[in-house]
Design a protein around this motif. Structure first.
Motif, PDB file in Angstrom:
ATOM      1  N   GLN A  22       8.928  -6.442   3.254  1.00 43.76           N
ATOM      2  CA  GLN A  22       9.965  -6.436   4.260  1.00 43.76           C
ATOM      3  C   GLN A  22       9.415  -6.916   5.468  1.00 43.76           C
ATOM      4  OE1 GLN A  22      13.407  -5.269   3.957  1.00 43.76           O
ATOM      5  NE2 GLN A  22      13.239  -6.060   6.065  1.00 43.76           N
ATOM      6  N   GLY A  23       9.691  -8.075   5.830  1.00 46.06           N
ATOM      7  CA  GLY A  23       9.281  -8.568   7.091  1.00 46.06           C
ATOM      8  C   GLY A  23       7.498  -8.629   7.330  1.00 46.06           C
ATOM      9  N   SER A  24       7.406  -7.733   8.025  1.00 43.93           N
ATOM     10  CA  SER A  24       5.834  -7.612   8.514  1.00 43.93           C
ATOM     11  C   SER A  24       5.299  -6.620   7.817  1.00 43.93           C
ATOM     12  CB  SER A  24       6.036  -7.323   9.968  1.00 43.93           C
ATOM     13  OG  SER A  24       6.429  -5.958  10.196  1.00 43.93           O
ATOM     14  N   VAL A  25       5.662  -5.854   6.745  1.00 37.68           N
ATOM     15  CA  VAL A  25       5.152  -4.947   5.842  1.00 37.68           C
ATOM     16  C   VAL A  25       5.442  -5.191   4.526  1.00 37.68           C
ATOM     17  CG1 VAL A  25       5.226  -3.257   7.814  1.00 37.68           C
ATOM     18  CG2 VAL A  25       7.178  -3.202   6.247  1.00 37.68           C
ATOM     19  N   TYR A  26       4.477  -4.319   3.570  1.00 34.96           N
ATOM     20  CA  TYR A  26       4.664  -4.308   2.144  1.00 34.96           C
ATOM     21  C   TYR A  26       4.568  -2.992   1.633  1.00 34.96           C
ATOM     22  CZ  TYR A  26      -0.585  -4.725   1.688  1.00 34.96           C
ATOM     23  OH  TYR A  26      -1.816  -4.568   1.959  1.00 34.96           O
ATOM     24  N   PHE A  27       4.855  -2.803   0.500  1.00 37.67           N
ATOM     25  CA  PHE A  27       4.758  -1.562  -0.219  1.00 37.67           C
ATOM     26  C   PHE A  27       3.715  -1.596  -1.244  1.00 37.67           C
ATOM     27  CE2 PHE A  27       5.928   1.911  -3.413  1.00 37.67           C
ATOM     28  CZ  PHE A  27       5.732   2.951  -2.743  1.00 37.67           C
ATOM     29  N   LEU A  28       2.856  -0.958  -1.484  1.00 39.15           N
ATOM     30  CA  LEU A  28       1.673  -0.926  -2.301  1.00 39.15           C
ATOM     31  C   LEU A  28       1.815   0.194  -3.196  1.00 39.15           C
ATOM     32  CD1 LEU A  28      -0.959  -2.561  -3.548  1.00 39.15           C
ATOM     33  CD2 LEU A  28      -2.226  -1.137  -1.711  1.00 39.15           C
ATOM     34  N   ARG A  29       2.043   0.075  -4.452  1.00 39.63           N
ATOM     35  CA  ARG A  29       2.034   1.228  -5.384  1.00 39.63           C
ATOM     36  C   ARG A  29       0.487   1.603  -5.719  1.00 39.63           C
ATOM     37  NH1 ARG A  29       6.499   2.759  -8.900  1.00 39.63           N
ATOM     38  NH2 ARG A  29       5.800   4.906  -9.424  1.00 39.63           N
ATOM     39  N   SER A  30       0.648   3.066  -5.777  1.00 41.04           N
ATOM     40  CA  SER A  30      -0.834   3.764  -5.848  1.00 41.04           C
ATOM     41  C   SER A  30      -1.529   3.711  -6.978  1.00 41.04           C
ATOM     42  CB  SER A  30      -0.716   5.169  -5.265  1.00 41.04           C
ATOM     43  OG  SER A  30      -2.010   5.847  -5.501  1.00 41.04           O
ATOM     44  N   PRO A  31      -2.708   3.277  -7.276  1.00 37.24           N
ATOM     45  CA  PRO A  31      -3.304   2.979  -8.507  1.00 37.24           C
ATOM     46  C   PRO A  31      -3.869   4.540  -8.898  1.00 37.24           C
ATOM     47  CG  PRO A  31      -4.690   2.420  -6.958  1.00 37.24           C
ATOM     48  CD  PRO A  31      -3.658   2.555  -6.343  1.00 37.24           C
ATOM     49  N   ASP A  32      -3.647   5.603  -8.061  1.00 36.16           N
ATOM     50  CA  ASP A  32      -4.472   6.708  -8.334  1.00 36.16           C
ATOM     51  C   ASP A  32      -3.765   7.572  -9.462  1.00 36.16           C
ATOM     52  OD1 ASP A  32      -5.283   9.697  -8.478  1.00 36.16           O
ATOM     53  OD2 ASP A  32      -5.541   9.242  -6.088  1.00 36.16           O
ATOM     54  N   PRO A  33      -4.486   7.737 -10.639  1.00 42.00           N
ATOM     55  CA  PRO A  33      -3.671   8.323 -11.552  1.00 42.00           C
ATOM     56  C   PRO A  33      -3.084  10.058 -11.314  1.00 42.00           C
ATOM     57  CG  PRO A  33      -6.190   8.456 -12.097  1.00 42.00           C
ATOM     58  CD  PRO A  33      -5.816   7.813 -10.901  1.00 42.00           C
ATOM     59  N   ALA A  38       3.412   7.439  -6.281  1.00 42.96           N
ATOM     60  CA  ALA A  38       3.291   7.112  -4.687  1.00 42.96           C
ATOM     61  C   ALA A  38       2.819   5.773  -4.565  1.00 42.96           C
ATOM     62  CB  ALA A  38       1.835   8.105  -4.444  1.00 42.96           C
ATOM     63  N   GLY A  39       2.822   5.634  -3.099  1.00 43.89           N
ATOM     64  CA  GLY A  39       2.293   4.202  -2.664  1.00 43.89           C
ATOM     65  C   GLY A  39       2.169   4.388  -1.116  1.00 43.89           C
ATOM     66  N   MET A  40       1.921   3.069  -0.488  1.00 46.41           N
ATOM     67  CA  MET A  40       1.750   2.997   0.891  1.00 46.41           C
ATOM     68  C   MET A  40       2.454   2.101   1.378  1.00 46.41           C
ATOM     69  SD  MET A  40      -2.602   3.758   0.864  1.00 46.41           S
ATOM     70  CE  MET A  40      -2.529   2.323  -0.591  1.00 46.41           C
ATOM     71  N   ILE A  41       2.970   2.293   2.696  1.00 51.66           N
ATOM     72  CA  ILE A  41       3.543   0.852   3.563  1.00 51.66           C
ATOM     73  C   ILE A  41       2.596   0.646   4.528  1.00 51.66           C
ATOM     74  CG2 ILE A  41       5.282   0.336   4.900  1.00 51.66           C
ATOM     75  CD1 ILE A  41       7.084   2.539   3.756  1.00 51.66           C
ATOM     76  N   ILE A  42       2.384  -0.670   4.250  1.00 52.59           N
ATOM     77  CA  ILE A  42       0.926  -1.285   5.022  1.00 52.59           C
ATOM     78  C   ILE A  42       1.586  -2.485   6.004  1.00 52.59           C
ATOM     79  CG2 ILE A  42      -1.209  -2.431   4.710  1.00 52.59           C
ATOM     80  CD1 ILE A  42      -1.067  -0.821   1.891  1.00 52.59           C
ATOM     81  N   PRO A  43       1.282  -2.529   7.002  1.00 46.48           N
ATOM     82  CA  PRO A  43       1.770  -4.015   7.693  1.00 46.48           C
ATOM     83  C   PRO A  43       0.610  -5.219   7.161  1.00 46.48           C
ATOM     84  CG  PRO A  43       0.188  -2.358   9.216  1.00 46.48           C
ATOM     85  CD  PRO A  43       0.497  -1.743   7.878  1.00 46.48           C
ATOM     86  N   LEU A  44       1.183  -6.185   7.380  1.00 41.52           N
ATOM     87  CA  LEU A  44       0.497  -7.368   7.029  1.00 41.52           C
ATOM     88  C   LEU A  44      -0.495  -7.683   8.235  1.00 41.52           C
ATOM     89  CD1 LEU A  44       3.549  -9.650   6.026  1.00 41.52           C
ATOM     90  CD2 LEU A  44       1.941  -8.793   4.560  1.00 41.52           C
ATOM     91  N   ARG A  45      -0.247  -7.366   9.271  1.00 39.33           N
ATOM     92  CA  ARG A  45      -1.076  -7.616  10.410  1.00 39.33           C
ATOM     93  C   ARG A  45      -2.290  -6.642  10.358  1.00 39.33           C
ATOM     94  NH1 ARG A  45      -1.390  -5.888  16.144  1.00 39.33           N
ATOM     95  NH2 ARG A  45       0.548  -4.415  15.811  1.00 39.33           N
ATOM     96  N   HIS A  46      -3.589  -6.774  10.415  1.00 45.09           N
ATOM     97  CA  HIS A  46      -4.673  -5.696  10.467  1.00 45.09           C
ATOM     98  C   HIS A  46      -4.521  -4.814  11.826  1.00 45.09           C
ATOM     99  CE1 HIS A  46      -8.339  -3.936   9.062  1.00 45.09           C
ATOM    100  NE2 HIS A  46      -8.626  -3.815  10.586  1.00 45.09           N
ATOM    101  N   VAL A  47      -4.053  -3.737  11.748  1.00 42.26           N
ATOM    102  CA  VAL A  47      -3.790  -2.777  12.815  1.00 42.26           C
ATOM    103  C   VAL A  47      -4.463  -1.392  12.285  1.00 42.26           C
ATOM    104  CG1 VAL A  47      -1.626  -2.463  12.396  1.00 42.26           C
ATOM    105  CG2 VAL A  47      -2.497  -1.908  14.764  1.00 42.26           C
ATOM    106  N   SER A  48      -5.175  -0.758  13.197  1.00 40.13           N
ATOM    107  CA  SER A  48      -5.699   0.446  12.849  1.00 40.13           C
ATOM    108  C   SER A  48      -4.952   1.813  12.755  1.00 40.13           C
ATOM    109  CB  SER A  48      -7.114   0.780  13.824  1.00 40.13           C
ATOM    110  OG  SER A  48      -8.111  -0.201  13.502  1.00 40.13           O
ATOM    111  N   THR A  49      -3.893   1.995  13.707  1.00 35.51           N
ATOM    112  CA  THR A  49      -3.277   3.116  13.807  1.00 35.51           C
ATOM    113  C   THR A  49      -1.715   2.722  14.041  1.00 35.51           C
ATOM    114  OG1 THR A  49      -3.365   3.612  16.148  1.00 35.51           O
ATOM    115  CG2 THR A  49      -5.232   4.225  14.956  1.00 35.51           C
ATOM    116  N   PRO A  50      -0.942   3.815  13.634  1.00 38.74           N
ATOM    117  CA  PRO A  50       0.642   3.614  13.823  1.00 38.74           C
ATOM    118  C   PRO A  50       0.759   3.488  15.419  1.00 38.74           C
ATOM    119  CG  PRO A  50       0.138   5.780  13.037  1.00 38.74           C
ATOM    120  CD  PRO A  50      -1.127   5.108  12.908  1.00 38.74           C
ATOM    121  N   PHE A  51       0.247   3.851  16.228  1.00 42.69           N
ATOM    122  CA  PHE A  51       0.222   3.912  17.675  1.00 42.69           C
ATOM    123  C   PHE A  51       0.110   2.451  18.357  1.00 42.69           C
ATOM    124  CE2 PHE A  51      -1.744   7.996  16.894  1.00 42.69           C
ATOM    125  CZ  PHE A  51      -0.718   8.747  17.156  1.00 42.69           C
ATOM    126  N   ASP A  52      -0.412   1.529  17.237  1.00 41.84           N
ATOM    127  CA  ASP A  52      -0.615   0.064  17.697  1.00 41.84           C
ATOM    128  C   ASP A  52       0.346  -0.713  17.129  1.00 41.84           C
ATOM    129  OD1 ASP A  52      -3.029   0.675  19.077  1.00 41.84           O
ATOM    130  OD2 ASP A  52      -4.071   0.879  17.130  1.00 41.84           O
TER     131      ASP A  52
END
Length: 138
Positions: A22-33, A38-52
């Protein structure tokens, strides 16, 4: 030498675990058994915290959250935990911000134990802490 980030576009595995973008982010499905829904929403840009995050990244995260829920709803979870870990002391192990979206099931051993469950235990009280702006140390 530069370190590799498993969530950055150039370093992430090219497989089918990336379910939605979705635009600047993607959803990665969790490989954890253990976290099968579950999964994670991750920005394409490398940024450390949601505050950024930029306003666009926040907006895209919010929009993708709804789409991720629809995807995870196919597994029929009974509830969800959604949360950020910010900095190592709070459990962040990869310094690239990611929003956890975790489907929960009524038959799990830890059902009805939310994000704060372990944090609220008596043994987690700091030996000296500040509460409501006052120092409680003797």
């Amino acid at each position: 030498m530069t370190s590799r980030c498993p969530f950055c576009t150039k370093d992430r595995p090219q497989d089918d675990s990336i379910q939605i973008e979705q635009g600047s982010v993607y959803f990665l499905r969790s490989p954890d058994p253990v976290l099968q829904c579950a999964g994670m929403i991750i920005p394409l840009r490398h940024v450390s915290t949601p505050f950024d995050l930029t306003q666009t990244e926040w907006n895209d995260t919010f929009e993708l959250l709804g789409k991720a829920k629809l995807l995870l709803d196919q597994d029929s979870p009974d509830g969800y935990n959604i949360g950020w870990n910010v900095n190592p002391v709070a459990g962040q192990t990869v310094p690239h911000v990611h929003l956890h979206v975790i489907g929960r099931f009524v038959d799990e051993p830890f059902a009805q134990q939310g994000i704060r469950h372990h944090l609220k235990k008596q043994e987690n009280i700091r030996s000296s802490h500040v509460r409501f702006g006052t120092d409680s140390r003797p």
